[in-house]
Enzyme design. Structure first.
Site, mmCIF file in Angstrom:
data_model
loop_
_atom_site.group_PDB
_atom_site.id
_atom_site.type_symbol
_atom_site.label_atom_id
_atom_site.label_comp_id
_atom_site.label_asym_id
_atom_site.label_seq_id
_atom_site.Cartn_x
_atom_site.Cartn_y
_atom_site.Cartn_z
ATOM 1 N N TYR A 1 -14.422 8.624 38.210
ATOM 2 C CA TYR A 1 -13.107 9.002 38.837
ATOM 3 C C TYR A 1 -12.644 9.154 37.409
ATOM 4 C CZ TYR A 1 -9.227 10.671 41.201
ATOM 5 O OH TYR A 1 -8.297 10.932 41.456
ATOM 6 N N ASP B 1 -16.164 25.578 50.391
ATOM 7 C CA ASP B 1 -16.904 24.795 50.259
ATOM 8 C C ASP B 1 -16.829 25.363 48.820
ATOM 9 O OD1 ASP B 1 -18.588 22.981 49.120
ATOM 10 O OD2 ASP B 1 -20.849 23.739 49.684
#
Length: 312
Positions: free
Chosen positions: A144, A54
């Protein structure tokens, strides 16, 4: 001479799978550590080391970098344009914090090189749509695009302030057959091939004359590696390089597919992704990448279409 040890973060994504395999060919399987949150991709199994990671856990990432003597990191983990609009705060958090974690560790451990992808999503409706220049108005309208533009500024900052050798490309829409797309606005250009082969028809979520810059994955992988292999003295842009190959509309790619599958038909039902696409360039000026480190694409629409239909 010290041997490079490369960590690919997001190795199971659309770019990550093919980039990991290409890097393993160059550097040796054992010297490229693939990582992702999800289960190892089938195409990566048995080709080299893999760890579950992660990237948001900075301590875990830092320990991994030290333990494996990592010298280069390719950070490909991100939430893409269409998916990001469904949860903007999550997209901002993941796209930004993952980059800051990597840049900070690169600074602390004096890593050799970092790669982080940007996107044509940094451009907005006020950017010139035709042959969008390297340096121009950048006012993105998606989360984004906003995160990618902010990321470009962070990359440049860490390079100028701390000497981190970080490199980046503004990818156009990427088309591939080996791994699935990840929720981007240009995904129609991959879906269309699968639907053409299976059902001889496709309904596009973008209108027929929506032109967007596109690139076939082999060119994108080669561009990434060529940028990273170039001598640091040649890298004049420390935000992200414009990168181009071809531009086409849904109507044009449909016509190209019909040359191979004459029965193929197209329909158009634009959805929320149309608004995203309308704010992006129609074509890209990548003359600086060509001049600085010799970029040159190999695939046009016809060559890509033929290759995609052969492999799907």
């Amino acid at each position: 001479m010290k041997k490079d040890k490369i960590l690919v973060i997001g190795a199971c994504g659309q770019i990550g799978v093919e980039l990991t395999l290409a890097l393993r060919k160059m550097y040796g399987d054992a010297n490229v550590l693939a990582s992702d949150l999800r289960e190892e991709h089938d195409l990566l199994k048995g080709t080299g080391p893999y760890v579950s990671l992660d990237v948001m856990n900075k301590e875990m990432l830092h320990v991994l970098v030290i333990r494996h003597n990592i010298t280069q990191i390719y950070l490909l983990a991100a939430i893409l344009s269409a998916t990001g609009e469904k949860n903007p705060l999550l997209a901002w958090h993941i796209n930004m914090q993952s980059l800051l974690n990597v840049l900070d560790i690169a600074k602390e451990e004096n890593l050799d090189k970092i790669y982080w992808p940007s996107s044509i999503a940094v451009f907005g409706p006020n950017s010139p749509a035709q042959e969008t220049p390297q340096h121009t108005i950048i006012e993105p309208t998606t989360i984004y695009g906003i995160s990618k533009f902010a990321g470009e500024r962070w990359c440049e900052y860490y390079n100028h302030r701390f000497g981190v050798d970080v490199r980046s490309l503004r990818y156009p829409g990427l088309i591939s057959y080996k791994s699935a797309p990840g929720g981007g606005t240009t995904d129609y250009a991959i879906e269309i091939f699968h639907e053409a082969k299976e059902h001889q028809k496709y309904t596009s979520f973008l209108s027929e004359n929506t032109y967007l810059p596109m690139m076939y994955m082999p060119d994108a992988i080669r561009a990434t590696i060529e940028l990273m292999e170039a001598d640091a003295s040649k890298i004049a842009v420390r935000s992200a390089y414009n990168l181009g190959a071809m531009s086409f509309s849904p109507k044009e790619i449909g016509a190209e597919i019909q040359k191979h599958i004459p029965a193929f038909t197209m329909a158009y039902e634009p959805d929320y992704r149309q608004q995203i696409a309308d704010g992006w360039p129609n074509s890209i000026d990548d003359s600086q990448a060509r001049a600085d480190w010799g970029w040159k694409p190999e695939f046009d629409l016809a060559a890509m279409t033929k290759d995609m239909l052969q492999h799907i």
